[in-house]
Scaffold this motif. Structure first.
Motif, PDB file in Angstrom:
ATOM      1  N   TRP A 219       0.825  -1.220   0.000  1.00  0.00           N
ATOM      2  CA  TRP A 219       0.000   0.000   0.000  1.00  0.00           C
ATOM      3  C   TRP A 219       0.857   1.266   0.000  1.00  0.00           C
ATOM      4  O   TRP A 219       0.916   1.987  -0.959  1.00  0.00           O
ATOM      5  N   GLY A 220       1.514   1.575   1.134  1.00  0.00           N
ATOM      6  CA  GLY A 220       2.297   2.803   1.222  1.00  0.00           C
ATOM      7  C   GLY A 220       3.733   2.598   0.792  1.00  0.00           C
ATOM      8  O   GLY A 220       4.271   1.494   0.858  1.00  0.00           O
ATOM      9  N   ILE A 221       4.384   3.675   0.335  1.00  0.00           N
ATOM     10  CA  ILE A 221       5.783   3.584  -0.075  1.00  0.00           C
ATOM     11  C   ILE A 221       6.453   4.933   0.145  1.00  0.00           C
ATOM     12  O   ILE A 221       5.860   5.990  -0.073  1.00  0.00           O
ATOM     13  N   VAL A 222       7.715   4.872   0.622  1.00  0.00           N
ATOM     14  CA  VAL A 222       8.498   6.084   0.827  1.00  0.00           C
ATOM     15  C   VAL A 222       9.950   5.740   0.571  1.00  0.00           C
ATOM     16  O   VAL A 222      10.370   4.577   0.721  1.00  0.00           O
ATOM     17  N   THR A 223      10.751   6.723   0.181  1.00  0.00           N
ATOM     18  CA  THR A 223      12.168   6.501  -0.081  1.00  0.00           C
ATOM     19  C   THR A 223      13.004   7.361   0.849  1.00  0.00           C
ATOM     20  O   THR A 223      12.515   8.339   1.414  1.00  0.00           O
ATOM     21  N   PRO A 329      -7.676   5.689   9.786  1.00  0.00           N
ATOM     22  CA  PRO A 329      -6.838   6.644   9.041  1.00  0.00           C
ATOM     23  C   PRO A 329      -6.104   5.935   7.905  1.00  0.00           C
ATOM     24  O   PRO A 329      -5.879   4.726   7.938  1.00  0.00           O
ATOM     25  N   ARG A 330      -5.696   6.707   6.894  1.00  0.00           N
ATOM     26  CA  ARG A 330      -5.066   6.109   5.721  1.00  0.00           C
ATOM     27  C   ARG A 330      -3.726   6.780   5.364  1.00  0.00           C
ATOM     28  O   ARG A 330      -2.672   6.228   5.612  1.00  0.00           O
ATOM     29  N   GLY A 331      -3.738   7.937   4.736  1.00  0.00           N
ATOM     30  CA  GLY A 331      -2.515   8.567   4.249  1.00  0.00           C
ATOM     31  C   GLY A 331      -1.855   9.455   5.291  1.00  0.00           C
ATOM     32  O   GLY A 331      -2.480   9.861   6.275  1.00  0.00           O
ATOM     33  N   ILE A 332      -0.558   9.780   5.054  1.00  0.00           N
ATOM     34  CA  ILE A 332       0.174  10.628   5.983  1.00  0.00           C
ATOM     35  C   ILE A 332       1.222  11.430   5.209  1.00  0.00           C
ATOM     36  O   ILE A 332       1.791  10.954   4.226  1.00  0.00           O
ATOM     37  N   ALA A 333       1.454  12.669   5.654  1.00  0.00           N
ATOM     38  CA  ALA A 333       2.461  13.540   5.051  1.00  0.00           C
ATOM     39  C   ALA A 333       3.090  14.383   6.156  1.00  0.00           C
ATOM     40  O   ALA A 333       2.546  14.495   7.263  1.00  0.00           O
ATOM     41  N   MET A 334       4.236  14.982   5.852  1.00  0.00           N
ATOM     42  CA  MET A 334       4.947  15.802   6.837  1.00  0.00           C
ATOM     43  C   MET A 334       5.361  17.120   6.192  1.00  0.00           C
ATOM     44  O   MET A 334       5.749  17.154   5.014  1.00  0.00           O
ATOM     45  N   VAL A 342      -2.649  13.720   8.608  1.00  0.00           N
ATOM     46  CA  VAL A 342      -3.211  12.377   8.454  1.00  0.00           C
ATOM     47  C   VAL A 342      -4.584  12.456   7.794  1.00  0.00           C
ATOM     48  O   VAL A 342      -5.444  13.247   8.214  1.00  0.00           O
ATOM     49  N   ALA A 343      -4.776  11.637   6.759  1.00  0.00           N
ATOM     50  CA  ALA A 343      -6.098  11.508   6.146  1.00  0.00           C
ATOM     51  C   ALA A 343      -6.908  10.550   7.015  1.00  0.00           C
ATOM     52  O   ALA A 343      -6.708   9.339   6.965  1.00  0.00           O
ATOM     53  N   ASP A 344      -7.796  11.098   7.830  1.00  0.00           N
ATOM     54  CA  ASP A 344      -8.605  10.316   8.763  1.00  0.00           C
ATOM     55  C   ASP A 344      -9.877   9.915   8.025  1.00  0.00           C
ATOM     56  O   ASP A 344     -10.899  10.597   8.081  1.00  0.00           O
ATOM     57  N   ARG A 345      -9.793   8.765   7.344  1.00  0.00           N
ATOM     58  CA  ARG A 345     -10.780   8.412   6.321  1.00  0.00           C
ATOM     59  C   ARG A 345     -12.231   8.454   6.798  1.00  0.00           C
ATOM     60  O   ARG A 345     -13.062   9.182   6.246  1.00  0.00           O
ATOM     61  N   ASP A 346     -12.559   7.664   7.803  1.00  0.00           N
ATOM     62  CA  ASP A 346     -13.965   7.538   8.165  1.00  0.00           C
ATOM     63  C   ASP A 346     -14.482   8.714   8.993  1.00  0.00           C
ATOM     64  O   ASP A 346     -15.688   8.814   9.239  1.00  0.00           O
ATOM     65  N   ASN A 347     -13.585   9.595   9.415  1.00  0.00           N
ATOM     66  CA  ASN A 347     -14.012  10.861  10.019  1.00  0.00           C
ATOM     67  C   ASN A 347     -14.112  11.970   8.976  1.00  0.00           C
ATOM     68  O   ASN A 347     -14.497  13.091   9.308  1.00  0.00           O
ATOM     69  N   GLY A 384      -5.302   9.858   0.321  1.00  0.00           N
ATOM     70  CA  GLY A 384      -3.912  10.267   0.121  1.00  0.00           C
ATOM     71  C   GLY A 384      -3.699  11.721   0.444  1.00  0.00           C
ATOM     72  O   GLY A 384      -4.577  12.559   0.210  1.00  0.00           O
ATOM     73  N   VAL A 385      -2.517  12.049   0.989  1.00  0.00           N
ATOM     74  CA  VAL A 385      -2.138  13.437   1.253  1.00  0.00           C
ATOM     75  C   VAL A 385      -0.693  13.631   0.811  1.00  0.00           C
ATOM     76  O   VAL A 385       0.136  12.734   0.918  1.00  0.00           O
ATOM     77  N   ALA A 386      -0.394  14.820   0.299  1.00  0.00           N
ATOM     78  CA  ALA A 386       0.974  15.169  -0.087  1.00  0.00           C
ATOM     79  C   ALA A 386       1.195  16.634   0.233  1.00  0.00           C
ATOM     80  O   ALA A 386       0.332  17.472  -0.049  1.00  0.00           O
ATOM     81  N   MET A 387       2.344  16.949   0.815  1.00  0.00           N
ATOM     82  CA  MET A 387       2.650  18.307   1.245  1.00  0.00           C
ATOM     83  C   MET A 387       3.730  18.929   0.370  1.00  0.00           C
ATOM     84  O   MET A 387       4.811  18.365   0.202  1.00  0.00           O
ATOM     85  N   GLU A 388       3.433  20.099  -0.198  1.00  0.00           N
ATOM     86  CA  GLU A 388       4.442  20.873  -0.895  1.00  0.00           C
ATOM     87  C   GLU A 388       5.292  21.610   0.130  1.00  0.00           C
ATOM     88  O   GLU A 388       4.831  21.925   1.229  1.00  0.00           O
TER      89      GLU A 388
END
Length: 463
Positions: A219-223, A329-334, A342-347, A384-388
């Motif tokens: 599911w998730g991936i980061v480098t 919750p599902r996605g996360i970004a910093m 955090v993408a808190d899906r069901d909320n 999904g979330v992504a931070m610029e």
């Protein structure tokens, strides 16, 4: 008598000059507050309107007093005014929030540059001369002229991509995709789609060289900075955190049923249950969305797993991290300050976790932005979330098949998609997605969306 008058006159001029040169002023108002040749200096971090002191230009190394226009599209000419620039254009370096600009002309008090074609230009302007750097007191705003959606990879069938979930980008700009349905990690280059890791379309948990390893619904991936990849893999209590080294070896960092494998003492075990989003900070800590446990976990570089936020009970509660509640919750970004989103899906919410461990609600999908209700823009089941680095947060939500944009000011905008599930490329407002999941950003500010039900990777270009 004449000599006495001359002395008095000189004394007055010196006094007047001193008053003008060292008098109080407002940064950015040199013309009204200071005599010609003087600059209102409030320190290198001063902002327009701050109190300053009229100072000879020669006393300040390099400084930006103003620029115009304050917002512009790529290709526009921007004029920067200040002091101690070089009259030789190549001796000046100008960047927009770190993005290099092309110089048109240069004088000691004025530089003209072309706005680069990059949405990440929004932010402060920097001028560097002879190793000395000046920063603008107010940010520049990049104005996109077109937002376009296209298909980067996938043909809609399940043979190329089958349920892509998330994307990550390596140092060379190649895209990596967690292929949920085919149980593989795919690599996308200009030459096409290939398999980066995983050898079977059947689920498994085999650690081995990448071409022989097995995954289960990754599911998730980061480098990281060395181009090692970390994947959240497996479902329910079989969820694991896998590592794919730069050399192509797949190993397991954490096992859902056993806790962290290098930290097996019973009192240290933190079991994962359906891990999803993952992000890594500059210190090597990982933050994992532990979906079915309704928690956010932290894995230290030493291998210790702890609960960062969430009490494990599905629900909704802000406040102290240990008492906060999430709901699948599902996605996360910093961001650059170490805050987590955090993408808190069901909320139907985007939650924020501060470095101090305080959980708050950034955006409420049912009611719009909670601090700024006049800018309400609902979204449904965010994934999904992504931070610029400019502070803009992008959100992909599967309930309304849309991509939203949350600005640093708190405004929430509809960024791409018309809300109808389907497949359409083209102008962002007319484009269609079908259950979009993860989002990634490249260095040019382009977005890559894992369009789950369309079995495609979509690219959103901002110009």
């Amino acid at each position: 008598m004449k000599a006495q008058k001359l002395v008095q006159t000189l004394a007055f001029l010196v006094f007047a000059l001193a008053c003008e040169m060292t008098g109080q002023c407002k940064v950015g108002h040199e013309g009204a507050d200071c005599m010609p040749g003087a600059f209102c200096y409030g320190g290198k971090d001063a902002k327009a309107g701050d109190n300053g002191v009229c100072t000879l230009a020669s006393a300040v190394e390099v400084a930006i007093s103003s620029f115009e226009p304050l917002e512009a599209a790529h290709g526009a000419t921007l004029t920067i005014r200040g002091i101690n620039f070089s009259a030789v254009p190549l001796e000046n370096s100008v960047t927009f929030n770190g993005i290099p600009a092309t110089l048109v002309s240069a004088m000691p008090d004025e530089i003209k540059v072309i706005v680069p074609p990059n949405t990440l230009c929004s932010g402060p302007i920097y001028v560097t001369v002879d190793g000395k750097t000046a920063r603008s007191s107010i940010p520049f705003t990049y104005v996109p002229t077109a937002v376009t959606v296209s298909t980067l990879a996938g043909d809609g069938g399940a043979s190329v991509l089958s349920g892509p979930c998330n994307t990550a980008i390596d140092a060379e700009g190649n895209l990596y995709v967690t292929d949920f349905g085919l149980h593989r990690i795919r690599k996308i280059t200009p030459q096409g789609v290939s398999t980066f890791a995983g050898h079977s379309t059947l689920p498994g948990h085999e650690d081995a060289a990448a071409e022989r390893a097995q995954f289960e619904a990754p599911w998730g991936i980061v480098t990281d900075a060395e181009d090692n990849f970390y994947v959240t893999d497996g479902q329910a209590e079989n969820g694991r955190i896998r590592k794919i080294s730069k050399q192509g070896e797949v190993s397991t960092l954490a096992i859902g049923t056993q806790g962290f494998v290098t930290n097996p003492a019973p009192e240290n075990i933190e079991r994962f249950n359906n891990p999803r989003g993952i992000v890594r900070d500059a210190d090597g800590n990982f933050y994992v969305v532990d979906t079915n446990n309704h928690r956010i976990r932290k894995i230290s570089p030493e291998g210790h797993v702890s609960t960062l936020a969430g009490n494990g009970t599905p629900g909704f509660a802000d406040g102290e991290a240990a008492l906060a509640q999430f709901h699948f919750p599902r996605g996360i970004a910093m961001d650059t300050e170490g805050n987590l989103y955090v993408a808190d899906r069901d909320n139907h919410c985007i939650r924020k976790i501060s470095p101090a461990g305080v959980v708050s609600t950034l955006a409420d999908g049912m009611q719009g932005f909670v601090i700024n209700p006049e800018h309400a823009m609902p979204f449904s089941f965010p994934h999904g979330v992504a931070m610029e680095k400019t502070g803009i947060l992008y959100v992909a939500s599967i309930g309304d098949h849309l991509i939203h944009q949350i600005m640093p000011s708190g405004k929430v905008y509809l960024f791409a998609g018309n809300g109808t599930p389907g497949f359409v490329d083209g102008e962002a407002a007319l484009a269609q997605f079908y259950s979009p999941r993860g989002i990634a950003l490249d260095t040019e500010g382009n977005l890559y969306v894992a369009d789950f039900e369309n079995n495609r990777i979509r690219k959103i270009t901002i110009k």
